[in-house]
Design a protein around this motif. Sequence first.
Motif, PDB file in Angstrom:
ATOM      1  N   MET A 108      -7.294   3.735  -5.329  1.00 23.32           N
ATOM      2  CA  MET A 108      -6.731   2.923  -6.391  1.00 23.32           C
ATOM      3  C   MET A 108      -5.247   3.238  -6.545  1.00 23.32           C
ATOM      4  SD  MET A 108      -8.157   2.372 -10.246  1.00 23.32           S
ATOM      5  CE  MET A 108      -7.155   3.212 -11.430  1.00 23.32           C
ATOM      6  N   VAL A 109      -4.492   2.225  -6.877  1.00 22.23           N
ATOM      7  CA  VAL A 109      -3.063   2.389  -7.116  1.00 22.23           C
ATOM      8  C   VAL A 109      -2.860   3.337  -8.293  1.00 22.23           C
ATOM      9  CG1 VAL A 109      -1.052   1.141  -8.025  1.00 22.23           C
ATOM     10  CG2 VAL A 109      -2.408   0.122  -6.211  1.00 22.23           C
ATOM     11  N   ASP A 110      -1.852   4.168  -8.205  1.00 25.79           N
ATOM     12  CA  ASP A 110      -1.475   5.017  -9.329  1.00 25.79           C
ATOM     13  C   ASP A 110      -0.835   4.113 -10.382  1.00 25.79           C
ATOM     14  OD1 ASP A 110       0.103   6.613 -11.121  1.00 25.79           O
ATOM     15  OD2 ASP A 110       0.061   8.247  -9.668  1.00 25.79           O
ATOM     16  N   VAL A 111      -1.530   3.917 -11.488  1.00 23.83           N
ATOM     17  CA  VAL A 111      -1.077   2.970 -12.508  1.00 23.83           C
ATOM     18  C   VAL A 111       0.254   3.402 -13.106  1.00 23.83           C
ATOM     19  CG1 VAL A 111      -1.667   1.868 -14.705  1.00 23.83           C
ATOM     20  CG2 VAL A 111      -3.423   2.188 -12.964  1.00 23.83           C
ATOM     21  N   THR A 112       0.483   4.688 -13.222  1.00 23.09           N
ATOM     22  CA  THR A 112       1.766   5.175 -13.735  1.00 23.09           C
ATOM     23  C   THR A 112       2.900   4.715 -12.826  1.00 23.09           C
ATOM     24  OG1 THR A 112       0.667   7.077 -14.723  1.00 23.09           O
ATOM     25  CG2 THR A 112       3.039   7.243 -14.419  1.00 23.09           C
ATOM     26  N   GLN A 113       2.689   4.774 -11.515  1.00 21.42           N
ATOM     27  CA  GLN A 113       3.711   4.305 -10.572  1.00 21.42           C
ATOM     28  C   GLN A 113       3.886   2.789 -10.664  1.00 21.42           C
ATOM     29  OE1 GLN A 113       2.553   5.771  -6.705  1.00 21.42           O
ATOM     30  NE2 GLN A 113       3.390   7.805  -7.108  1.00 21.42           N
ATOM     31  N   LEU A 114       2.789   2.053 -10.839  1.00 17.41           N
ATOM     32  CA  LEU A 114       2.868   0.604 -11.011  1.00 17.41           C
ATOM     33  C   LEU A 114       3.693   0.258 -12.247  1.00 17.41           C
ATOM     34  CD1 LEU A 114       2.140  -2.406 -10.836  1.00 17.41           C
ATOM     35  CD2 LEU A 114      -0.121  -1.826 -11.732  1.00 17.41           C
ATOM     36  N   LEU A 115       3.406   0.906 -13.352  1.00 15.07           N
ATOM     37  CA  LEU A 115       4.158   0.635 -14.577  1.00 15.07           C
ATOM     38  C   LEU A 115       5.636   0.957 -14.402  1.00 15.07           C
ATOM     39  CD1 LEU A 115       1.546   2.009 -17.123  1.00 15.07           C
ATOM     40  CD2 LEU A 115       2.138  -0.396 -16.756  1.00 15.07           C
TER      41      LEU A 115
END
Length: 157
Positions: free
Chosen positions: A1-8
Amino acid sequence: MVDVTQLLQACRDANLRIATAESCTAGMVAAALTDVAGSSDVFERGFVTYTNLAKTEMLGVREATLAAVGAVSEEVAREMALGALVNSDAQLAVSITGIAGPGGSEFKPEGRVCFGIATQTGCTTETIEFGALGRTEVREAARNHALALLFKAACAK
């Protein structure tokens, strides 16, 4: 899964706000984004449009499109993603519509999920055949794929 912190962070860097338009995942993408503290500067809103009526009323999906190709289609995913942009203050939107299961048909099997990713410059769609993994697994795979699409789009800006 994508690291959501990096996505944000990628969205912050690109000055993008996100809207989601979810059917079979029923808000799982929105939940993943907002599980991170401080996500309100990126996450604008989410639409959970589980029924066809919700898709037409909330996102402007055309009844003619639904009648012609059904809810699980790239055409509906496109209209959902574009509708999320029009009905929000976001610059990036993702849509998900599919058959998590159990069930499906010969023409629309369990595990088929259609995605749309829309920006101010256009919309792309794709269909992923996750297979009959089970309802929970299909929904999780769809959530993860949508997050990856958002990350790719944010990094492209």
